[in-house]
Motif scaffolding. Structure first.
Motif: not given
Length: 266
Positions: A124-151
């Protein structure tokens, strides 16, 4: 094959294989296309199932310039396709981001859905929160998309190489990479929407059986998240693929098909 108009003249691509058995809609993951199911579809057809595949908005052969590429919009497209084809009580099966799309579609289909399959699903969630300690963070997703925008090419090659727990053949990586490269830039916004999405309430409210098929070595959606997702449901089964990563349907096809076929025969 065909095209279905879903928003202001924009269309999504689909394929419809008729059969006398239970219908199943296969929903691909972020950046992929319906072709990712090419080793799954033949077995389902042999089993008599009616099989429907689609390319999500901004992916593959579907149009790229949609105004809305949210998970809700993608789920609504699945519902429109089910209604367009007159499917009766299909199972919806989503891989990765497609898992969240499948849950959204199941809620909207209501009594005209007979089950949900989450294949390495980002629900039900792709990223982690204080009550869902599974997965990376929103900033991790933004970093991947930033890398894609550049290359874009090399970023998506890296994603393709990380899908499976054990490196597949170079040809298999090239196949996955080729699908990812077909996604238009607006597809990035679907992943951003997923990063903020929380389906815990609606997943827990599903009245249909749910099957989680998840690799223990999944590098994108942690197995612990699948365990927690199962515990939210009233009628759910989690099947662990000990040696698989994010794509058990590719990494352990025989076990995957056996579990999926058994679910479809319920």
């Amino acid at each position: 094959m065909g095209y279905l108009e879903v928003e202001d003249g924009r269309r999504v691509y689909f394929e419809h294989f008729r059969g006398s058995g239970r219908p199943i809609v296969l929903i691909h993951g972020w950046g992929a296309t319906a072709r990712c199911w090419d080793t799954t579809t033949p077995a389902l057809r042999t089993g008599g199932n009616e099989v429907v595949l689609l390319d999500l908005r901004a992916c593959g052969r579907s149009d790229n310039d949609f105004a809305d590429v949210s998970i809700s919009a993608l789920g609504s497209d699945v519902v429109k396709l089910v209604e367009h084809l007159g499917l009766r009580e299909p199972v919806v099966n989503g891989w990765s981001l497609g898992g969240a799309v499948a849950v959204d579609a199941a809620v909207k289909l209501g009594s005209n859905c007979s089950g949900v399959v989450s294949t390495g699903g980002a629900t039900p969630r792709y990223t982690s929160t204080s009550d869902w300690p599974h997965g990376g963070g929103v900033d991790d997703v933004k970093a991947v998309l930033g890398a894609a925008a550049a290359d874009r090419a090399n970023t998506f090659k890296g994603v393709a190489e990380a899908v499976c727990a054990e490196p597949p053949t170079p040809d298999a990586i090239a196949w996955l990479w080729g699908m990812f490269m077909e996604m238009g830039p607006l597809g990035d916004e679907s992943l951003l929407d997923l990063a903020e999405l929380d389906q815990r309430k609606i997943l827990g409210g599903l009245s249909v059986p749910v099957l989680f098929l998840h690799g223990r070595k999944d590098a994108f959606v942690p197995f612990s998240g699948a365990e927690a997702a199962r515990d939210l449901c009233t009628d759910a089964k989690l099947v662990e693929f000990p040696d698989a990563g994010h794509a058990p349907f590719l990494e352990d096809r025989d076990t995957y098909l056996a579990e999926l076929s058994g679910f479809l025969k319920r």
